[in-house]
Scaffold this active site. Structure first.
Site, PDB file in Angstrom:
ATOM      1  N   ARG A 233       0.799  -1.227   0.000  1.00  0.00           N
ATOM      2  CA  ARG A 233       0.000   0.000   0.000  1.00  0.00           C
ATOM      3  C   ARG A 233       0.827   1.270   0.000  1.00  0.00           C
ATOM      4  O   ARG A 233       0.596   2.178  -0.800  1.00  0.00           O
ATOM      5  CB  ARG A 233      -0.905   0.029   1.249  1.00  0.00           C
ATOM      6  CG  ARG A 233      -2.189  -0.726   1.096  1.00  0.00           C
ATOM      7  CD  ARG A 233      -2.708  -1.120   2.471  1.00  0.00           C
ATOM      8  NE  ARG A 233      -1.806  -2.120   3.026  1.00  0.00           N
ATOM      9  CZ  ARG A 233      -1.919  -3.414   2.776  1.00  0.00           C
ATOM     10  NH1 ARG A 233      -2.909  -3.855   2.049  1.00  0.00           N
ATOM     11  NH2 ARG A 233      -1.056  -4.281   3.248  1.00  0.00           N
ATOM     12  N   THR A 234       1.806   1.350   0.912  1.00  0.00           N
ATOM     13  CA  THR A 234       2.522   2.614   1.084  1.00  0.00           C
ATOM     14  C   THR A 234       3.302   2.987  -0.183  1.00  0.00           C
ATOM     15  O   THR A 234       3.293   4.132  -0.622  1.00  0.00           O
ATOM     16  CB  THR A 234       3.461   2.528   2.308  1.00  0.00           C
ATOM     17  OG1 THR A 234       2.685   2.096   3.419  1.00  0.00           O
ATOM     18  CG2 THR A 234       4.098   3.865   2.620  1.00  0.00           C
TER      19      THR A 234
ATOM     20  N   LYS B 152      24.961  -5.446  -2.961  1.00  0.00           N
ATOM     21  CA  LYS B 152      26.429  -5.556  -3.058  1.00  0.00           C
ATOM     22  C   LYS B 152      27.085  -4.910  -1.840  1.00  0.00           C
ATOM     23  O   LYS B 152      28.286  -4.716  -1.801  1.00  0.00           O
ATOM     24  CB  LYS B 152      26.928  -4.863  -4.329  1.00  0.00           C
ATOM     25  CG  LYS B 152      26.401  -5.451  -5.624  1.00  0.00           C
ATOM     26  CD  LYS B 152      26.968  -4.672  -6.808  1.00  0.00           C
ATOM     27  CE  LYS B 152      26.308  -5.106  -8.100  1.00  0.00           C
ATOM     28  NZ  LYS B 152      26.574  -4.135  -9.177  1.00  0.00           N
TER      29      LYS B 152
ATOM     30  N   ARG C 205      11.517   3.954   3.274  1.00  0.00           N
ATOM     31  CA  ARG C 205      11.104   2.887   4.206  1.00  0.00           C
ATOM     32  C   ARG C 205      12.339   2.046   4.480  1.00  0.00           C
ATOM     33  O   ARG C 205      13.045   1.638   3.552  1.00  0.00           O
ATOM     34  CB  ARG C 205      10.011   2.008   3.602  1.00  0.00           C
ATOM     35  CG  ARG C 205       9.826   0.734   4.424  1.00  0.00           C
ATOM     36  CD  ARG C 205       8.567   0.025   4.142  1.00  0.00           C
ATOM     37  NE  ARG C 205       7.411   0.781   4.608  1.00  0.00           N
ATOM     38  CZ  ARG C 205       6.191   0.261   4.723  1.00  0.00           C
ATOM     39  NH1 ARG C 205       5.976  -0.990   4.403  1.00  0.00           N
ATOM     40  NH2 ARG C 205       5.197   0.993   5.151  1.00  0.00           N
TER      41      ARG C 205
ATOM     42  N   HIS D 114       5.610   5.772  11.483  1.00  0.00           N
ATOM     43  CA  HIS D 114       5.018   5.733  10.145  1.00  0.00           C
ATOM     44  C   HIS D 114       4.054   6.930  10.071  1.00  0.00           C
ATOM     45  O   HIS D 114       2.834   6.770  10.081  1.00  0.00           O
ATOM     46  CB  HIS D 114       4.271   4.400   9.995  1.00  0.00           C
ATOM     47  CG  HIS D 114       3.908   4.042   8.582  1.00  0.00           C
ATOM     48  ND1 HIS D 114       4.102   4.893   7.516  1.00  0.00           N
ATOM     49  CD2 HIS D 114       3.367   2.903   8.075  1.00  0.00           C
ATOM     50  CE1 HIS D 114       3.675   4.293   6.415  1.00  0.00           C
ATOM     51  NE2 HIS D 114       3.234   3.085   6.722  1.00  0.00           N
TER      52      HIS D 114
HETATM   53  N1  ASP Z   1       1.711  -1.545   6.847  1.00  0.00           N
HETATM   54  C1  ASP Z   1       1.990  -1.074   8.188  1.00  0.00           C
HETATM   55  C2  ASP Z   1       3.472  -0.829   8.368  1.00  0.00           C
HETATM   56  O1  ASP Z   1       4.216  -0.892   7.412  1.00  0.00           O
HETATM   57  C3  ASP Z   1       1.420  -1.961   9.230  1.00  0.00           C
HETATM   58  C4  ASP Z   1       1.933  -3.365   9.276  1.00  0.00           C
HETATM   59  O2  ASP Z   1       2.861  -3.732   8.569  1.00  0.00           O
HETATM   60  O3  ASP Z   1       1.372  -4.115  10.056  1.00  0.00           O
HETATM   61  O4  ASP Z   1       3.897  -0.568   9.470  1.00  0.00           O
END
Ligand code: ASP
Length: 307
Positions: free
Chosen positions: A55-56, A83, A105, A133
């Site tokens: 999703r993100t 690498k 991320r 987040h």
């Molecule tokens: N998608 C959210 C996160 O990346 C929640 C999860 O992974 O549970 O933190």
């Protein structure tokens, strides 16, 4: 306007409200046939993903594209990271390419803070380890506000694996800034011992989900993050589900207007029953749609747009 969004603590009430209001404007765009704005034409947004995401990552990409930015998607798999290239050297490469914003991320808590000291552009935290987040908290706040009309005074229960949840941490910070009352609910093993004292005055902790439900306006269920667990925190999945899973009989204890949220991905049948996830109280799909609007607002405002 702030330059970076590394933590929900970067947002005071005024800035957070401006982002939510701008997200509302952006959402209006989603209903149009042509979903694009020319605002970030000629600007470059890099999505730097060192950890899995569905999703993100898609949401940030859609957000940047709807604002007409040039988008570069970088995933650690298949790059020079395998690498052994360090985050700093990758950052310097991005810097040389003139990234105006880097969305990161990373499995290490604090990685966005380090990155912000190496690049000139804005850094946006899209999830760092078990730390934070912040854009998830923004889209969650946006969803609550659009469903329930306000945030101030709302009772929000955040339920489950709080210990490993960056979503919980960012939500506690942002919701407290915006006047909501948060109760963390879960087994004692999955709630950090000093959480109430360390995070926010007024934050409550409960180990009994059934007693919290009748007063909740919002129940946010968290995924049990087995990939981050080195110990066994509860006897079995069945036992966890029996005490802390949200199923239909439990959902009936909620007030009529209350909503059920989950950031995804869900463990259906564990922390949330399928009939709850797919019910009309559930905002799970709405949260995904709102994620694009919230991230558009963040990119737009951080890269110099006006309200
Ligand atoms: N998608 C959210 C996160 O990346 C929640 C999860 O992974 O549970 O933190």
């Amino acid at each position: 306007m702030i330059k970076h969004l590394r933590s929900a603590a970067d947002l005071d009430a005024e800035t957070a409200t401006l982002i939510l209001d701008t997200a509302g404007e952006m959402a209006a765009l989603a209903g149009r046939e042509v979903k694009k704005l020319p605002t970030l034409r000629g600007r470059t947004v890099v999505n730097l993903f060192y950890e899995d995401s569905t999703r993100t990552r898609i949401s940030f990409e859609a957000a940047a594209k709807r604002l007409s930015a040039d988008v570069i998607n970088f995933s650690a798999k298949g790059s020079s990271v395998s690498k052994g290239e360090s985050l700093k050297d990758t950052a310097l490469t991005l810097q040389a390419m003139g990234a105006d914003a880097v969305v990161i991320r990373h499995p290490a808590s604090g990685a966005p803070h380090r990155l912000a000291s190496w690049v000139d552009g804005s850094v946006i935290n899209a999830g760092d380890g078990t730390h934070e987040h912040p854009t998830q908290a923004l889209l969650d706040a946006y969803t609550m506000r659009s469903r329930l009309g306000r945030l101030d005074g709302l009772n929000v229960a955040i339920v489950g694996d709080v210990l490993h949840s960056r979503v919980a941490r960012s939500n506690v910070l942002l919701l407290s800034t915006l006047g909501a009352r948060v109760t963390l609910v879960g087994p004692p093993t999955l709630i950090p011992i000093d959480v109430a004292a360390a995070l926010q005055p007024g934050l409550k902790v409960s180990y009994d989900l059934d007693s919290v439900l009748p007063d909740a306006d919002v129940v946010m269920m968290l995924r049990v993050q087995t990939e981050r667990m080195q110990d066994s925190y509860f006897p079995s999945a069945r036992e966890y589900s029996r005490r802390y899973g949200l199923d239909a009989p439990r959902m009936r204890k909620l007030p009529e207007h209350a909503i059920v949220m989950h950031p995804g991905p869900m463990n259906r049948g564990m922390e949330i029953a399928p009939e709850v996830a797919d019910s009309s109280r559930s905002t799970i799909v709405e949260q995904v749609a709102n994620g694009v609007s919230a991230r558009m607002a963040v990119l737009y405002l951080l890269l110099g747009g006006k309200a």
